[in-house]
Scaffold this motif. Sequence first.
Motif, PDB file in Angstrom:
ATOM      1  N   GLU A  72       0.683  -0.950   0.092  1.00 44.19           N
ATOM      2  CA  GLU A  72       0.431  -0.189   0.300  1.00 44.19           C
ATOM      3  C   GLU A  72       0.955   1.313  -0.269  1.00 44.19           C
ATOM      4  O   GLU A  72       0.386   2.106   0.162  1.00 44.19           O
ATOM      5  CB  GLU A  72      -0.821   0.025   1.017  1.00 44.19           C
ATOM      6  CG  GLU A  72      -0.428  -0.038   2.751  1.00 44.19           C
ATOM      7  CD  GLU A  72       0.208  -1.427   3.352  1.00 44.19           C
ATOM      8  OE1 GLU A  72       0.355  -1.361   4.284  1.00 44.19           O
ATOM      9  OE2 GLU A  72      -0.131  -2.145   2.732  1.00 44.19           O
ATOM     10  N   ASP A  73       1.909   0.650   0.014  1.00 44.69           N
ATOM     11  CA  ASP A  73       3.105   2.407   0.493  1.00 44.69           C
ATOM     12  C   ASP A  73       3.834   2.517  -0.639  1.00 44.69           C
ATOM     13  O   ASP A  73       4.520   3.132  -1.642  1.00 44.69           O
ATOM     14  CB  ASP A  73       3.728   2.037   1.368  1.00 44.69           C
ATOM     15  CG  ASP A  73       3.967   2.713   2.745  1.00 44.69           C
ATOM     16  OD1 ASP A  73       2.419   2.826   2.615  1.00 44.69           O
ATOM     17  OD2 ASP A  73       3.846   1.824   3.626  1.00 44.69           O
ATOM     18  N   LEU A  74       3.903   1.707  -2.086  1.00 45.52           N
ATOM     19  CA  LEU A  74       4.390   1.578  -3.417  1.00 45.52           C
ATOM     20  C   LEU A  74       4.220   2.977  -4.384  1.00 45.52           C
ATOM     21  O   LEU A  74       5.316   3.464  -4.210  1.00 45.52           O
ATOM     22  CB  LEU A  74       4.661   0.337  -4.229  1.00 45.52           C
ATOM     23  CG  LEU A  74       4.556  -0.927  -3.845  1.00 45.52           C
ATOM     24  CD1 LEU A  74       3.904  -1.874  -4.287  1.00 45.52           C
ATOM     25  CD2 LEU A  74       5.900  -0.703  -2.788  1.00 45.52           C
ATOM     26  N   ASP A  75       3.034   3.803  -4.439  1.00 48.98           N
ATOM     27  CA  ASP A  75       2.975   4.778  -4.754  1.00 48.98           C
ATOM     28  C   ASP A  75       3.145   5.874  -3.580  1.00 48.98           C
ATOM     29  O   ASP A  75       3.238   7.470  -4.731  1.00 48.98           O
ATOM     30  CB  ASP A  75       0.835   4.587  -5.116  1.00 48.98           C
ATOM     31  CG  ASP A  75       0.242   4.746  -3.756  1.00 48.98           C
ATOM     32  OD1 ASP A  75       0.697   4.313  -2.325  1.00 48.98           O
ATOM     33  OD2 ASP A  75      -0.784   5.247  -3.111  1.00 48.98           O
ATOM     34  N   VAL A  76       3.643   5.854  -3.060  1.00 52.55           N
ATOM     35  CA  VAL A  76       4.690   6.916  -1.814  1.00 52.55           C
ATOM     36  C   VAL A  76       5.819   6.715  -1.590  1.00 52.55           C
ATOM     37  O   VAL A  76       6.400   7.874  -0.701  1.00 52.55           O
ATOM     38  CB  VAL A  76       3.892   7.468  -0.653  1.00 52.55           C
ATOM     39  CG1 VAL A  76       2.264   7.833  -0.865  1.00 52.55           C
ATOM     40  CG2 VAL A  76       4.293   6.348   0.262  1.00 52.55           C
ATOM     41  N   LEU A  77       6.119   5.830  -1.965  1.00 55.00           N
ATOM     42  CA  LEU A  77       7.664   5.311  -2.427  1.00 55.00           C
ATOM     43  C   LEU A  77       8.688   6.468  -2.476  1.00 55.00           C
ATOM     44  O   LEU A  77       9.841   6.655  -0.869  1.00 55.00           O
ATOM     45  CB  LEU A  77       7.864   4.211  -3.356  1.00 55.00           C
ATOM     46  CG  LEU A  77       9.463   3.188  -2.766  1.00 55.00           C
ATOM     47  CD1 LEU A  77       9.427   3.174  -1.645  1.00 55.00           C
ATOM     48  CD2 LEU A  77      10.554   2.698  -4.292  1.00 55.00           C
ATOM     49  N   PRO A  82       9.701  12.443   0.992  1.00 55.22           N
ATOM     50  CA  PRO A  82      10.318  12.576   1.812  1.00 55.22           C
ATOM     51  C   PRO A  82       9.355  11.834   2.835  1.00 55.22           C
ATOM     52  O   PRO A  82       8.037  12.767   3.276  1.00 55.22           O
ATOM     53  CB  PRO A  82      10.381  13.963   1.608  1.00 55.22           C
ATOM     54  CG  PRO A  82      10.361  14.770   0.572  1.00 55.22           C
ATOM     55  CD  PRO A  82       9.148  13.166  -0.411  1.00 55.22           C
ATOM     56  N   GLY A  83       9.701  11.171   3.653  1.00 54.03           N
ATOM     57  CA  GLY A  83       9.029  10.728   4.861  1.00 54.03           C
ATOM     58  C   GLY A  83       8.341   9.565   5.055  1.00 54.03           C
ATOM     59  O   GLY A  83       7.200   9.644   5.912  1.00 54.03           O
ATOM     60  N   ALA A  84       7.723   9.043   3.872  1.00 55.27           N
ATOM     61  CA  ALA A  84       7.262   8.320   3.534  1.00 55.27           C
ATOM     62  C   ALA A  84       7.415   7.005   4.689  1.00 55.27           C
ATOM     63  O   ALA A  84       6.384   6.191   4.841  1.00 55.27           O
ATOM     64  CB  ALA A  84       7.419   7.818   2.602  1.00 55.27           C
ATOM     65  N   ASN A  85       8.434   6.788   4.773  1.00 49.82           N
ATOM     66  CA  ASN A  85       8.625   5.450   5.575  1.00 49.82           C
ATOM     67  C   ASN A  85       8.811   5.305   6.900  1.00 49.82           C
ATOM     68  O   ASN A  85       9.368   4.682   7.645  1.00 49.82           O
ATOM     69  CB  ASN A  85      10.217   4.907   5.513  1.00 49.82           C
ATOM     70  CG  ASN A  85      11.404   5.666   5.104  1.00 49.82           C
ATOM     71  OD1 ASN A  85      10.683   7.495   5.651  1.00 49.82           O
ATOM     72  ND2 ASN A  85      12.936   4.815   5.469  1.00 49.82           N
ATOM     73  N   VAL A  86       7.999   6.761   7.267  1.00 52.15           N
ATOM     74  CA  VAL A  86       8.396   7.588   9.150  1.00 52.15           C
ATOM     75  C   VAL A  86       7.162   8.247   9.546  1.00 52.15           C
ATOM     76  O   VAL A  86       6.693   8.700   9.705  1.00 52.15           O
ATOM     77  CB  VAL A  86       9.993   8.614   9.877  1.00 52.15           C
ATOM     78  CG1 VAL A  86      11.031   7.352   9.893  1.00 52.15           C
ATOM     79  CG2 VAL A  86       9.252   9.492   8.814  1.00 52.15           C
ATOM     80  N   PRO A  87       5.638   7.185   8.853  1.00 54.97           N
ATOM     81  CA  PRO A  87       4.035   7.627   8.950  1.00 54.97           C
ATOM     82  C   PRO A  87       4.209   7.998   9.953  1.00 54.97           C
ATOM     83  O   PRO A  87       3.508   8.823  10.902  1.00 54.97           O
ATOM     84  CB  PRO A  87       3.562   6.824   8.596  1.00 54.97           C
ATOM     85  CG  PRO A  87       4.364   5.015   8.929  1.00 54.97           C
ATOM     86  CD  PRO A  87       6.174   5.461   8.290  1.00 54.97           C
ATOM     87  N   ALA A  88       4.478   7.041  11.606  1.00 54.42           N
ATOM     88  CA  ALA A  88       4.023   7.477  12.646  1.00 54.42           C
ATOM     89  C   ALA A  88       5.073   8.697  13.367  1.00 54.42           C
ATOM     90  O   ALA A  88       4.510   9.320  14.688  1.00 54.42           O
ATOM     91  CB  ALA A  88       4.356   6.012  13.441  1.00 54.42           C
ATOM     92  N   GLY A  89       6.413   8.836  13.053  1.00 57.07           N
ATOM     93  CA  GLY A  89       6.823  10.262  13.205  1.00 57.07           C
ATOM     94  C   GLY A  89       7.084   9.914  14.912  1.00 57.07           C
ATOM     95  O   GLY A  89       7.690  10.748  15.305  1.00 57.07           O
ATOM     96  N   VAL A  90       7.497   8.526  15.209  1.00 58.63           N
ATOM     97  CA  VAL A  90       8.097   8.973  16.176  1.00 58.63           C
ATOM     98  C   VAL A  90       9.297   7.667  15.892  1.00 58.63           C
ATOM     99  O   VAL A  90      10.367   7.076  15.741  1.00 58.63           O
ATOM    100  CB  VAL A  90       7.366   6.595  17.136  1.00 58.63           C
ATOM    101  CG1 VAL A  90       8.126   6.414  18.084  1.00 58.63           C
ATOM    102  CG2 VAL A  90       5.651   7.277  17.228  1.00 58.63           C
ATOM    103  N   TYR A  91      10.783   7.619  17.321  1.00 53.53           N
ATOM    104  CA  TYR A  91      11.821   7.786  17.054  1.00 53.53           C
ATOM    105  C   TYR A  91      12.628   7.715  18.360  1.00 53.53           C
ATOM    106  O   TYR A  91      12.566   8.592  18.924  1.00 53.53           O
ATOM    107  CB  TYR A  91      12.622   9.387  16.785  1.00 53.53           C
ATOM    108  CG  TYR A  91      12.478  10.021  15.148  1.00 53.53           C
ATOM    109  CD1 TYR A  91      12.752   9.268  14.364  1.00 53.53           C
ATOM    110  CD2 TYR A  91      11.476  10.573  14.995  1.00 53.53           C
ATOM    111  CE1 TYR A  91      12.867   9.701  12.953  1.00 53.53           C
ATOM    112  CE2 TYR A  91      10.925  11.269  14.154  1.00 53.53           C
ATOM    113  CZ  TYR A  91      11.501  10.579  12.609  1.00 53.53           C
ATOM    114  OH  TYR A  91      10.953  11.128  11.183  1.00 53.53           O
ATOM    115  N   LEU A  92      12.927   6.172  18.738  1.00 56.76           N
ATOM    116  CA  LEU A  92      13.502   5.816  19.483  1.00 56.76           C
ATOM    117  C   LEU A  92      14.434   5.390  19.751  1.00 56.76           C
ATOM    118  O   LEU A  92      15.128   4.959  18.606  1.00 56.76           O
ATOM    119  CB  LEU A  92      12.673   4.498  20.004  1.00 56.76           C
ATOM    120  CG  LEU A  92      10.866   4.318  20.270  1.00 56.76           C
ATOM    121  CD1 LEU A  92      10.553   2.881  19.721  1.00 56.76           C
ATOM    122  CD2 LEU A  92      10.462   5.830  21.542  1.00 56.76           C
ATOM    123  N   GLY A  93      15.168   5.970  20.479  1.00 55.53           N
ATOM    124  CA  GLY A  93      16.793   5.672  20.602  1.00 55.53           C
ATOM    125  C   GLY A  93      17.828   5.998  19.210  1.00 55.53           C
ATOM    126  O   GLY A  93      17.314   7.267  18.549  1.00 55.53           O
TER     127      GLY A  93
END
Length: 168
Positions: free
Chosen positions: A127-132, A135-146
Amino acid sequence: MPHPCALDPEQVVEHEYVGLLDPELRERIELWEEELLDAEDASAGPGNYDSYEEYEAAMGGGGPEGDELTYQHDLSIAPGWKVGGFASRHLTDPAPVVCSCGAGMRPLLTVHGREWDSGTLNWVPLEDLDVLRLPGANVPAGVYLGRGLMCVFVCPADPAHPHRLSFQ
């Protein structure tokens, strides 16, 4: 704060971290990867190119899609948020996660900063191939841990035992 995003669960098959495999199996995987690389090199031709674009085209399009297939990046630990599966060991050597009762703990939940890595696109959800390329398509939740991910481990002998966390 996490960004609002859609949850699109899918079942994937992943395999254990290469460093935890039997040495004989690791050797067979290394030979398989070398054979794939040799076959790719043989199909590339003599290697005289007038431009970098010609080289990219000869190498299968260049960029992440043109990289060789490897066990560790394409078949082993899937990136992204997941329930179950195997734990990533990409920053540390494999070390057993053991409960206070002595049982080996298993990954329950992995929270990852990215849904897929830019180095390999084999784990990109359909479902993400069209937004590949956005910018930022692979970080949809915006969560960064360590350094990128957190894994919650649970005791298989008794789920009431304290959970353990691993940051990679």
